[in-house]
Every structure is written in structure tokens, then in C-alpha cells.
Write an enzyme that holds these catalytic residues in place. Structure first.
Site, mmCIF file in Angstrom:
data_model
loop_
_atom_site.group_PDB
_atom_site.id
_atom_site.type_symbol
_atom_site.label_atom_id
_atom_site.label_comp_id
_atom_site.label_asym_id
_atom_site.label_seq_id
_atom_site.Cartn_x
_atom_site.Cartn_y
_atom_site.Cartn_z
ATOM 1 C CG ASN A 9 -2.092 -0.967 1.025
ATOM 2 O OD1 ASN A 9 -2.737 -0.956 -0.011
ATOM 3 N ND2 ASN A 9 -2.323 -1.832 2.007
ATOM 4 C CG ASP A 69 8.918 -6.146 6.059
ATOM 5 O OD1 ASP A 69 8.245 -5.105 5.979
ATOM 6 O OD2 ASP A 69 9.289 -6.605 7.160
ATOM 7 C CE1 TYR A 151 14.121 5.326 10.807
ATOM 8 C CE2 TYR A 151 12.953 3.842 9.327
ATOM 9 C CZ TYR A 151 13.193 4.323 10.593
ATOM 10 O OH TYR A 151 12.506 3.798 11.676
ATOM 11 N NE ARG A 178 11.343 -1.116 -1.745
ATOM 12 C CZ ARG A 178 11.720 -0.114 -0.975
ATOM 13 N NH1 ARG A 178 12.193 0.997 -1.489
ATOM 14 N NH2 ARG A 178 11.623 -0.192 0.337
HETATM 15 P P1 IMP Z 1 8.133 -1.538 5.234
HETATM 16 O O1 IMP Z 1 8.995 -2.369 4.356
HETATM 17 O O2 IMP Z 1 7.063 -0.843 4.464
HETATM 18 O O3 IMP Z 1 7.623 -2.298 6.426
HETATM 19 O O4 IMP Z 1 9.052 -0.365 5.735
HETATM 20 C C1 IMP Z 1 9.666 -0.356 7.002
HETATM 21 C C2 IMP Z 1 10.165 1.021 7.335
HETATM 22 O O5 IMP Z 1 11.330 1.290 6.595
HETATM 23 C C3 IMP Z 1 9.203 2.175 7.069
HETATM 24 O O6 IMP Z 1 9.363 3.133 8.094
HETATM 25 C C4 IMP Z 1 9.666 2.736 5.751
HETATM 26 O O7 IMP Z 1 9.387 4.111 5.657
HETATM 27 C C5 IMP Z 1 11.152 2.464 5.828
HETATM 28 N N1 IMP Z 1 11.668 2.214 4.495
HETATM 29 C C6 IMP Z 1 11.332 1.189 3.657
HETATM 30 N N2 IMP Z 1 11.998 1.311 2.503
HETATM 31 C C7 IMP Z 1 12.758 2.430 2.620
HETATM 32 C C8 IMP Z 1 13.655 3.088 1.730
HETATM 33 O O8 IMP Z 1 13.884 2.689 0.589
HETATM 34 N N3 IMP Z 1 14.253 4.196 2.212
HETATM 35 C C9 IMP Z 1 14.029 4.677 3.462
HETATM 36 N N4 IMP Z 1 13.195 4.116 4.313
HETATM 37 C C10 IMP Z 1 12.554 2.997 3.897
#
Ligand code: IMP
Length: 197
Positions: A9, A69, A151, A178
Site C-alpha cells: 500500500n 519488507d 529514513y 530494493r
Molecule cells: P516496510 O517495508 O514498508 O515495512 O518499511 C519499514 C520502514 O522502513 C518504514 O518506516 C519505511 O518508511 C522504511 N523504508 C522502507 N523502505 C525504505 C527506503 O527505501 N528508504 C528509506 N526508508 C525505507
């Protein structure tokens, strides 16, 4: 071209992944398949969460799909915030509060090494497969830049002197955690569906 549903999402992630695999994989969003639910992620590892999200969508919609994730793993904090990166400052997904907390935890720390780690879980023809992408770097002492998300304003990838938020989408999408994980996913898809000479 192979079509996959990306079980996220997060509009930033969707845009990044589409950019990374453009011309190779057709990425469909949850909205495109009529899914507007919150997807559960309650596992203690990135691998567990990526699988939980992909399995949730696969079991409900019976589509080939993948989920990712991501965690920020900081050396001096023994790998924190890691799998708790999204909720580091408490419930919700507030990046400003998460960055503030990280800066507080890192105050006075000389070892600023950190890495982003992404795990992608793919479910294709009923088979599950995991891919990982890691980018090493360091945490700076105050936010810099307006691009990216999460971040990004605090993270300088190795070999650069600007944060992901300063480097811009083109560079981030070439070198990020990613990008690496998604590149492995795209390579794997090519082994399943080789293009004819
Ligand atoms: P999730 O993968 O969506 O659970 O992200 C976990 C946390 O890491 C969240 O606070 C995201 O904002 C952060 N996050 C995920 N991918 C990135 C990125 O590419 N850059 C910076 N923060 C990230």
C-alpha cells in the site's frame, strides 16, 4: 511481458519498483485488483513479513504476486530498528518521528554504519521464492534532502557523499536495497520466461 501484483500500500515503493523493472515486468497495484485492505505484517523477521503479505494476497486473489519488507539495520544499535523500522517511534508510519528517535539513539555514537535490507517474497504458479537486497552506508547527524521516503534523509550509501533523499530517484533506483532485490526477482523471472531470440 509477465504481470505480477505488488502487494504493497506504499505508493513510493510501487513507483520505485515500476521504475526499476520497466520494460521487463508489468506491475499491477492492489488498487488495480480491487484490494483496499490493510495487509497484515506481524512476523519477527523481514522474511516472515514479506511471506505473510504475499501469502495474504495470493490466498485471497489467486494471482501471481510479490511483497517486500524492508528494515534499516544500524550496527551500533545491534541491528535496530530492523524489522521494527516502520513503528520505531510507536504505532503508525510516521517517518519524521522515526528519524527523530533514530537521531536520539545515535547521539554521541561514532560508529554510524548501517544498512538497508529488503526481502522480497514472490509467489508464482503456487511456488514461493525469496530475494534479498542489501545496501551498506551510514547514518548522518541531521536530515538532508527531500527525495525518497522513510529514513532516506538520514542514510548515505557507501561510495556517495549525499543521502538517498539528495541523490534523487534515478541513482537511488539503481543502487538501493530494493533495486538489488528487485533486480534478482527480474533475473529469476527471465529464467522462468526466457524471451525468444
Ligand atoms: P516496510 O517495508 O514498508 O515495512 O518499511 C519499514 C520502514 O522502513 C518504514 O518506516 C519505511 O518508511 C522504511 N523504508 C522502507 N523502505 C525504505 C527506503 O527505501 N528508504 C528509506 N526508508 C525505507
Amino acid at each position: 511481458m509477465k504481470t505480477l501484483v505488488f502487494a504493497t500500500n506504499n505508493a513510493h515503493k510501487l513507483e520505485e519498483v515500476r521504475h526499476i523493472v520497466q520494460g521487463k515486468v508489468h506491475i499491477v497495484s492492489l488498487a488495480d485488483i480491487g484490494c483496499h485492505e490493510e495487509i497484515p505484517e506481524e512476523q519477527p523477521t523481514l522474511e516472515g513479513n514479506a511471506l505473510q503479505k504475499a501469502r495474504f494476497i495470493h490466498s485471497r486473489y489467486h494471482v501471481d504476486c510479490f511483497a517486500d519488507d524492508t528494515g534499516l539495520e544500524v550496527q551500533a544499535l545491534h541491528g535496530a530498528p530492523g524489522v521494527r523500522s516502520a513503528r520505531y517511534a510507536g504505532p503508525g508510519h510516521d517517518s519524521v518521528a522515526n528519524m527523530r528517535k533514530l537521531l536520539e539513539e545515535m547521539r554521541g555514537q561514532t560508529d554510524r554504519r548501517a544498512r538497508f535490507r529488503t526481502v522480497i517474497a514472490l509467489i508464482i504458479d503456487g511456488e514461493e521464492k525469496l530475494f534479498e537486497g542489501i545496501v551498506n552506508g551510514s547514518i548522518i547527524e541531521e536530515e538532508r534532502g527531500t527525495g525518497g521516503f522513510g529514513y532516506d534523509p538520514l542514510f548515505i550509501p557507501e561510495g556517495y557523499d549525499r543521502t538517498f533523499a539528495e541523490l534523487g530517484d534515478d541513482i537511488k533506483n539503481r543502487v538501493s536495497h530494493r533495486a538489488i532485490a528487485t533486480g534478482s526477482l527480474a533475473d529469476y523471472l527471465r529464467t522462468l520466461y526466457p524471451t525468444k531470440p
